[in-house]
Design an enzyme around this catalytic site. Structure first.
Site, mmCIF file in Angstrom:
data_model
loop_
_atom_site.group_PDB
_atom_site.id
_atom_site.type_symbol
_atom_site.label_atom_id
_atom_site.label_comp_id
_atom_site.label_asym_id
_atom_site.label_seq_id
_atom_site.Cartn_x
_atom_site.Cartn_y
_atom_site.Cartn_z
ATOM 1 N N TRP A 66 31.303 124.369 87.902
ATOM 2 C CA TRP A 66 30.317 125.096 87.103
ATOM 3 C C TRP A 66 29.538 123.894 86.054
ATOM 4 C CZ3 TRP A 66 28.352 129.128 88.126
ATOM 5 C CH2 TRP A 66 28.995 130.332 88.811
ATOM 6 N N ASP A 86 29.653 125.732 77.905
ATOM 7 C CA ASP A 86 29.635 126.920 78.741
ATOM 8 C C ASP A 86 31.184 127.199 78.578
ATOM 9 O OD1 ASP A 86 29.847 128.956 80.696
ATOM 10 O OD2 ASP A 86 29.307 127.341 82.221
ATOM 11 N N LYS A 89 33.434 138.064 82.328
ATOM 12 C CA LYS A 89 34.894 137.497 82.476
ATOM 13 C C LYS A 89 35.754 138.186 81.338
ATOM 14 C CE LYS A 89 32.605 134.976 85.392
ATOM 15 N NZ LYS A 89 32.228 133.361 85.371
HETATM 16 C C1 LIG Z 1 30.887 132.870 85.858
HETATM 17 C C2 LIG Z 1 30.463 131.642 85.165
HETATM 18 C C3 LIG Z 1 29.159 131.196 85.211
HETATM 19 C C4 LIG Z 1 27.916 131.791 86.166
HETATM 20 O O1 LIG Z 1 27.696 133.080 85.276
HETATM 21 P P1 LIG Z 1 26.534 134.096 86.133
HETATM 22 O O2 LIG Z 1 26.661 135.256 85.008
HETATM 23 O O3 LIG Z 1 26.947 134.470 87.390
HETATM 24 O O4 LIG Z 1 25.374 133.450 85.873
HETATM 25 C C5 LIG Z 1 28.824 129.960 84.603
HETATM 26 N N1 LIG Z 1 29.736 129.168 84.130
HETATM 27 C C6 LIG Z 1 30.836 129.501 84.444
HETATM 28 C C7 LIG Z 1 32.147 128.764 83.621
HETATM 29 C C8 LIG Z 1 31.413 130.790 84.710
HETATM 30 O O5 LIG Z 1 32.810 131.179 84.920
#
Ligand SMILES: *Cc1c(COP(=O)(O)O)cnc(C)c1O
Length: 366
Positions: free
Chosen positions: A103, A173, A197
């Site tokens: 990511w 993030d 999540k």
């Molecule tokens: C799931 C995830 C994303 C992507 O999220 P989207 O909603 O699909 O854009 C980005 N960063 C991390 C750490 C993730 O787990």
């Protein structure tokens, strides 16, 4: 009576607390006597404003978000934020990024379209967070992914940039461990995460931004993604993802009311997450058949990738797991093997059932 639902280890969109799903079902046609489903309400009406205000207040309370941070309910997901953050914060100048997995690597590639990106450190093929970060004193911000969902690598403590000699704000993030543990806001300038999540349905993105970082967006930044505009409009510059905000709000109420090991709320959910992860890693480590390769110093509490000693058994493992009521254990295609995502809504019993299945499968096939 319906039979119990299977345990769902999906990395996201992911399992939600059953009491929340039941309440959503009960309120689907008529939210609290309003005569409307939440999906059918004006986002500017009294009913929805009360839902959104309560959700924000509960989230602020749960995570102890300081008054100088704005909480924004946005759309675009984590990948959207990979562009939205540099458009708002980089000023077209320098950004330092720490790569600890898939990511953060994606975030760096996207930020390059808007800013002068330097990789401050890169995990490469190792399984431990690298030290010795190369940080530029004039960087607009430093980006870190605090839980790498695919690789199962988590910062157990947020980096202290000031102690590393950097005056830049830290951007995290935290998509896949948001609300699973407290956040040390003294070390953060901006945090973002998709809801799907730990928090609710896909379509809602949460952004926590310190006041002083507002107001520096590039001209090319879409107005609907300008943090200052969104903040000034209380996240209602355009129609927010109303239904997702409503479900997230119910999840916040569920976390607040959760009791575990003598604790309540976020402390309870964190302790439960610690216990769930410890149980699963102990079972993997004790076995000669399964393997998790991440260094113990940065193993994720949320996403646990693991491999079978005999990869030819992967399909059989997944089929038998499904029969045993254990869903979506397949690892990400870039990593292979298996992955158990054990987010907030996964009960301890789900991990206990998985551990019993791991032992049973090993006894029969190991
Ligand atoms: C799931 C995830 C994303 C992507 O999220 P989207 O909603 O699909 O854009 C980005 N960063 C991390 C750490 C993730 O787990």
């Amino acid at each position: 009576m319906t039979s119990p639902r299977p345990f769902n280890f999906s990395p996201g969109p992911a399992t939600l607390p059953e009491p929340v799903l039941r309440q959503v079902a009960a309120e689907m046609l008529d939210w609290q006597g309003s005569g409307m489903s939440v999906m059918e309400m004006s986002h500017r009406g009294r009913e929805f404003i009360s839902i959104a205000e309560r959700a924000e207040a509960d989230l602020r309370e749960l995570l102890a978000v300081p008054a100088n941070f704005r909480i924004l309910f946005m759309q675009g997901g984590g990948l959207g934020e990979n562009a939205i953050v540099p458009m708002n914060l980089s000023r077209g100048s320098k950004v330092d990024m720490v790569v600890t997995g898939s990511w953060s690597r994606k975030s760096a590639a996207e930020a390059r379209r808007y800013a002068d990106v330097q990789i401050a450190a890169d995990i490469g093929a190792s399984h431990t967070i690298p030290g010795d970060w190369r940080l530029r004193s004039d960087a607009a911000y430093v980006h870190v992914c605090t839980n790498e969902t695919i690789d199962g690598v988590e910062f157990h403590e947020l980096p202290d940039l000031a102690a590393l000699g950097s005056p830049a704000p830290l951007v995290i993030d935290c998509s896949s461990h948001l609300l699973s543990r407290p956040i040390d806001w003294s070390r953060v300038g901006l945090a973002f995460g998709g809801a799907q999540k730990n928090i609710g349905p896909a379509g809602l993105t949460l952004v926590f931004v310190r006041d002083d970082l507002l107001g520096h967006a590039l001209d090319i930044c879409p107005t609907a993604f300008n943090y200052q505009t969104v903040a000034a409009a209380q996240s209602m510059y355009n129609t927010p993802p109303t239904f997702a905000i409503y479900v997230a709000g119910l999840v916040f109420q569920w976390v607040k009311s959760l009791a575990y090991a003598g604790k309540r709320g976020l402390a309870a959910i964190e302790q439960r997450n610690v216990d769930k992860a410890a149980l699963l890693y102990a079972a993997l480590d004790a076995s000669g058949f399964y393997e998790n390769r991440v260094d113990a110093s940065c193993r994720s509490r949320m996403n646990v990738p693991f491999f079978l000693g005999n990869e030819a058994l992967n399909d059989r493992f997944l089929a038998e797991a499904k029969t045993a009521g254990l869903l979506q254990l397949k690892g990400h295609k870039s990593v292979g093997g298996m992955r158990a995502s054990i987010y907030n809504a996964m009960p301890l019993e789900g991990v206990e059932t998985l551990v019993a299945f791991l032992k049973d499968f090993e006894a029969r096939h190991g």
